[in-house]
Structure formats: C-alpha cells, structure tokens
Write a protein that holds these residues in place. Structure first.
Motif, PDB file in Angstrom:
ATOM      1  N   UNK A 297       0.813  -1.220   0.000  1.00  0.00           N
ATOM      2  CA  UNK A 297       0.000   0.000   0.000  1.00  0.00           C
ATOM      3  C   UNK A 297       0.845   1.268   0.000  1.00  0.00           C
ATOM      4  N   UNK A 298       2.002   1.227   0.620  1.00  0.00           N
ATOM      5  CA  UNK A 298       2.796   2.450   0.757  1.00  0.00           C
ATOM      6  C   UNK A 298       3.966   2.525  -0.206  1.00  0.00           C
ATOM      7  N   UNK A 315      11.896  -0.793  -8.172  1.00  0.00           N
ATOM      8  CA  UNK A 315      11.602  -1.092  -6.775  1.00  0.00           C
ATOM      9  C   UNK A 315      11.765  -2.575  -6.434  1.00  0.00           C
ATOM     10  N   UNK A 316      11.133  -3.431  -7.232  1.00  0.00           N
ATOM     11  CA  UNK A 316      11.139  -4.857  -6.906  1.00  0.00           C
ATOM     12  C   UNK A 316      12.546  -5.456  -6.937  1.00  0.00           C
ATOM     13  N   UNK A 357      11.934  11.234  -9.833  1.00  0.00           N
ATOM     14  CA  UNK A 357      12.732  10.182  -9.206  1.00  0.00           C
ATOM     15  C   UNK A 357      12.930  10.462  -7.720  1.00  0.00           C
ATOM     16  N   UNK A 358      13.085  11.736  -7.374  1.00  0.00           N
ATOM     17  CA  UNK A 358      13.207  12.088  -5.961  1.00  0.00           C
ATOM     18  C   UNK A 358      11.953  11.745  -5.182  1.00  0.00           C
ATOM     19  N   UNK A 359      10.786  11.985  -5.792  1.00  0.00           N
ATOM     20  CA  UNK A 359       9.530  11.602  -5.147  1.00  0.00           C
ATOM     21  C   UNK A 359       9.446  10.094  -4.975  1.00  0.00           C
ATOM     22  N   UNK A 363       9.731   7.044  -1.185  1.00  0.00           N
ATOM     23  CA  UNK A 363       9.083   5.829  -0.704  1.00  0.00           C
ATOM     24  C   UNK A 363      10.082   4.905  -0.002  1.00  0.00           C
ATOM     25  N   UNK A 364      11.309   4.851  -0.510  1.00  0.00           N
ATOM     26  CA  UNK A 364      12.345   4.079   0.189  1.00  0.00           C
ATOM     27  C   UNK A 364      12.607   4.685   1.567  1.00  0.00           C
TER      28      UNK A 364
END
Length: 626
Positions: A297-298, A315-316, A357-359, A363-364
């Motif tokens: 979700x996040x 990400x994955x 990309x900064x946004x 999330x990380x």
C-alpha cells in the motif's frame, strides 16, 4: 480459433532499440512504410475500438512497418497483407538473436497489425497461414510473460529471533498502539472514516501530530508521547478527515488486510487476537502478512497504475537484492529511477525526471522510517525482515522462494494423488480425505497484480475449480472458459457442451486437479471470456495435509490483492481505462463509464479494494452445490 485481443504494450518501448529498424534494406523499408501508411486511417479506427487510444495507433503501425520491412527482405516479396509462417519464424529467430526483449516488443506491435488484417478482412493470404502466424506471434508474447523470476533464498533465522526483532520495529509499535487504541471499537462516519474527534488519538498512534478540524484537543497525543511512541507535538496540523493522513490510512489498511482489525461499516473493531511470539507460528505469519500489505500500500501502489510498471522495474529488484543480503548503493537506485522515468516519459527534461525520481525515492525513505529497510550509503534489509519482504515480492511479482528445510514452507511434497483417493464423477465421498492444494491464481498483465490465493481439495474436479475461480473474482460464469495444460498448443479441458471436445479438448468434469498438478511449482492456464480474454495463471504453491474430519473444509480464500475487473469491461487494459475515466471528472468518457458502472454521486471506484470475507462467503455458496 478466435484471435486473442492484443497485449497492451507502450509504443515507446516497442520502438526503442527495435532490431528491425537496423536490419531493413532501404527499398523494403520504403515499400513497407508506403503500404502501411495507406492503412493508417482504417488501422486507427480499428485500434480505438478495443486496443487503446487512437493517437497511439500511428506509433504501433510504424513499428509493425519496420517488422514488415525486415520480413520483405527475407521473403523477397512486396506483399504486406499476407505472411508465410516459415519466413516469419525465421525473422523471429533472427531478431531474437539480436535483442530478445526488443524482439518481443516489436512482435507485439506486429501482432496488432496481423489482428487488424484479420478482423477487417484485409488479409490476402490463406486461412491456414493466418492461423499459424497468429499462434506463432501469440507464443512469442507468452514466452515473454513466462520469463522466470530469480529464486530468492529465504534466510534461515530462528523464529524466536525473527519475532523478537519484528517486535522492535516502529511499524509494529504503531500498529499495536493503534489496535490498543481501538479497544472494543470506534465509530466510523458514513464514508468509513474515523470521526473527527478520534483523529488525534489515532494519528498519534502512528507517530503523526494531527487532529480533526474543529475538534477539541483530547490530550491523547501527549499521553502517547509519554508512553514512548516517539511523536513530536510541537506542531499539530488540522485535517478534515482521517483519510488525509497517509500513514494512518496505510497502517489501518494493513491491519484490515491481516484481519487484525475489522470494519463493520459503522464501526472498526478488533479482529483476531494475535501475538507476535515465536511460540505461535501462526501469529508470526499474520504479522508477516501485515508487513506485506503495508509494503504494497505504501510502496508498490503509491503511484498511479500508469507509473506502476515503470517504477516496479526498479523497486522490486532493489528490494529483492537487499533482502538477499546484497545491498544496493543508494546512488545506483536514484540513477535507475531517473533512467526508468526518463525512458517512459519523452516529454520530461532531465530536471523533471530527476524531480519525479526524488519523489519515488521518498518511498524508500518512508520504509526506512518504520524499520523495514535501512538507508545509509546502500539500501539494506535487516535479515529478520527479509522473509516478510520476500513473501510480499512473491505475491506481487512471482519471485520464487527457496525456504530452508524444516520451516514448513517450500519443502518438497509428494504428489497429492499419493495421499488421496478421488471422488467419482457422481460425487460419492472419497475413501480418504484429500490433501489441500494452495493455489495462487493471478490475472495476467494486470498492473498492479490482481490475484487470489485459494486452498482447495486436491481431488477437486476442474469444473468445480472453474466455479471457485468465478467466486474468487466475483464473476457470474456467463461466458465461455477453458483450462490449458502445457506449452502451446497444450491440452484443453472445458465443458463438453461448449464444443471443446471437438478440438481435442477433454471434458473438465472427468479430470481432477491432482491429475494436472502433481508437484509444487506446477502451473497451468485458465481463460474466461474469449472476447475480453481474462487470462489467469494457476500455480501450485504448497501441498498441505488433509484436514481432519469435522475441521473447516476447503475451498477457502487466504489472501488476495486488488478488485477484480467487472464483466465485459474490455480486458485488463479496458478495465484500467474504465477506472481512470470513472474517477476523473475531466476525462471525456467520465459520464459514460460512471453510468455503465452505476456509480452514485460522489462514489469512486477503488481498484485496490479486496475483501477476503466476501470471497469466502461466495466460495461457501458455490461449494454447497458440489
């Protein structure tokens, strides 16, 4: 055989690096482009009727023209409305040797062109050649879908150590504080949000200083700070709804997904009482599932469906590597995000891509704030958290997991038929209770992934499995379906009265699940509605012991993700377009799709919605008739 609807691929990725562009002889390029350019108006009209926005048509047709030019060179002909399968197969081999990924993207665009020729009666070759070309191109695309993901080795960590570490995570602290705050239950508004007077206490549980607008201070934030939640209360912001606090929404959704709390519509109440304790393996599994839902979700679902595929390509793999004790340099992650965004957004300059990309990297950082990853010069995953993250990756991206022996997950299991005697087709009771198959059923090409995890008896007939899948995805069974085992053309199983037996198909009522899936890791396909082509891959994840007499009997749903598409919504791409239009008042088809979906004023479509209890209710209803 009916042609399948083409797969949705972005024209920029189909054209970028296309080996056909570099392989064509100029005269053949000229001939192919001249011939296909004359078809553009008709192709654009056809494309807009079911494949995608008409403005994309020219891009796809240009890629198809490049492939056609390479074909003309091999075939020594100038005909672009008929293709010989043997020559096309040689072309596929040639392009695959140059660049397999670009070959598949180019052939996907070319497949669109072949389907256009067929459906508009513009094909001038033989029907046999058309059918063989169609199946060849379909096979090329499906080979791309079936690329194996890396196998992730789950670390061998004692459950006591894992449970003790998870209990220290800020995320778990916040979740437990929220469950304790909910107590016997809290009232909800008509929209399903917390009441404004309750926002301060709930937000404080997850480390956010906020209160409902026009609500009186409750002092709960100060009390929670004294209790060690770690909340800064120097500035308390005012919000109109609890939905305006992303961290609170995410933790609540994850608690619901793990059944640790439940929403009754008017009230949120505690769910099953589960301790995070190594002496309770089932409880530990629930908290792993909580982490997995929160992660989705996040992190993976934090951007729109359009951006999902691009960002997930970064990400994955980054999380998979970090969870496998292979830390990834932060500088590399930022660079990969910039490159992925820039490659998929031609209208962005370097500054714009860097900003997005900064946004995305934020999330990380959010995962690090709650303890799921560590950020210094590298992205790292604490070893006791690795299993939770790996299982989330398995659910969404089909990563294979290699569990340590003796953990109860992933151990080799004997084929189910050795532990069961199947029922007869007349429905007589088995002499022994069959083992249970844990199946993952995923809708192909759905972004984000739409899937259900079911536990069913190994001796279930395939017609009963069809009923279970229909219930799991809340469909009504009004369209044709078929099961296919093995690589193309495979063996088909389906209803006799739908004519499958005439094509070499086998009556699905005569075949048991254990006849087609005999070992963990086995897969086969299920297609529902030959117009929309809802294609599913069914994977045997685990073979579980037979339930004891009187115990809760399968079928049951133990997990899932995302709302299933509605009937007749046009396949995965059509459904994504429908959701986008229904939720966007500025979309030209907004009103039309809202009327089709029968949405009330102010009602939105939530594509992430999934209710496990509802699915189990439907499964019980269909199983009652077996």
């Amino acid at each position: 055989m009916m042609a399948k609807k083409p797969k949705k691929k972005h024209p920029r990725s189909a054209g970028r690096g296309n080996p056909a562009r570099n392989a064509a002889v100029p005269l053949n390029v000229y001939r192919a482009q001249r011939a296909t350019a004359a078809m553009l108006p008709a192709f654009a009209d056809w494309y807009a009727q079911g494949a995608g926005p008409s403005e994309e048509a020219a891009l796809y047709l240009a890629v198809a023209a490049d492939v056609a030019a390479s074909y003309l060179e091999l075939a020594g002909t100038a005909e672009v409305t008929a293709f010989e399968p043997e020559v096309l197969s040689r072309l596929v081999d040639t392009l695959e040797a140059a660049d397999p990924v670009s070959m598949r993207a180019a052939m996907s665009a070319f497949h669109l062109y072949v389907d256009f020729l067929m459906e508009t009666d513009a094909w001038t070759g033989s029907e046999v050649d058309l059918e063989v070309c169609h199946e060849l191109l379909l096979d090329v695309e499906e080979e791309g879908d079936d690329v194996e993901q890396p196998v992730l080795a789950v670390p061998d960590i004692p459950e006591a150590e894992e449970a003790a570490y998870l209990a220290t995570l800020p995320l778990i602290h916040q979740a437990r504080a929220l469950v304790e705050w909910i107590g016997a239950g809290k009232q909800l508004t008509a929209s399903g949000s917390l009441r404004r007077k309750d926002i301060e206490g709930a937000a404080a549980c997850v480390g956010v200083a906020a209160r409902g607008s026009q609500a009186e201070p409750t002092g709960e934030a100060d009390a929670l700070v004294r209790g060690g939640v770690g909340l800064e209360v120097s500035h308390v912001r005012s919000v109109s709804s609890s939905d305006r606090i992303p961290r609170l929404v995410a933790v609540l959704d994850a608690l619901k997904g793990a059944a640790l709390v439940e929403s009754t519509g008017t009230k949120i109440v505690p769910g099953r009482p589960v301790e995070l304790d190594a002496t309770d393996p089932a409880g530990l599994a629930v908290w792993r599932a909580f982490i997995g839902v929160y992660l989705w979700d996040t992190f993976f679902d934090s951007f729109s469906a359009q951006a999902w595929e691009t960002l997930s390509l970064v990400q994955a793999p980054v999380l998979a590597a970090a969870a496998s004790n292979k830390p990834v340099p932060v500088a590399d992650v930022r660079s990969m995000l910039v490159k992925a965004i820039a490659a998929d957004a031609d209208d962005l300059d370097a500054s714009g891509a860097s900003g997005l990309a900064g946004m995305a990297f934020r999330d990380f950082e959010s995962l690090a704030e709650v303890g799921l990853i560590e950020l210094d010069s590298h992205v790292r995953v604490p070893r006791p958290v690795a299993r939770s993250i790996m299982e989330a990756l398995q659910d969404g991206f089909d990563f294979a997991l290699d569990y340590p022996q003796g953990t109860g997950r992933g151990d080799d299991a004997e084929p189910a038929r050795q532990g069961a005697r199947a029922r007869t087709s007349g429905g007589e009771a088995p002499q022994e209770i069959a083992p249970v198959y844990q199946l993952k059923i995923q809708l192909k090409r759905s972004k984000p992934p739409i899937w259900r995890r079911l536990e069913v008896a190994a001796d279930l007939r395939l017609d009963q499995l069809h009923d279970a899948i229909q219930a799991a995805f809340d469909w009504d069974g009004s369209h044709l379906h078929v099961f296919t085992v093995g690589a193309w053309p495979g063996q088909n199983y389906g209803p006799i009265d739908e004519g499958l037996a005439g094509d070499g198909g086998i009556d699905e009522t005569t075949v048991r699940l254990a006849d087609v899936l005999t070992a963990v890791g086995g897969k086969f396909d299920y297609v529902y509605d030959f117009g929309d082509d809802w294609e599913h891959v069914i994977t045997l994840e685990k073979i579980l012991p037979a339930p004891s007499t009187g115990a809760d009997q399968p079928p049951r749903c133990t997990g899932g993700r995302c709302m299933a598409p509605l009937e007749d919504s046009g396949g995965t791409w059509g459904w994504e377009r429908m959701v986008e239009a229904a939720n966007d008042p500025t979309h030209p088809e907004h009103r039309e799709f809202r009327e089709w979906l029968d949405l009330a004023d102010g009602e939105m479509v939530d594509p992430k919605a999934f209710n496990q209890d509802d699915v189990n209710g439907l499964l019980r209803a269909v199983a009652a008739h077996w």
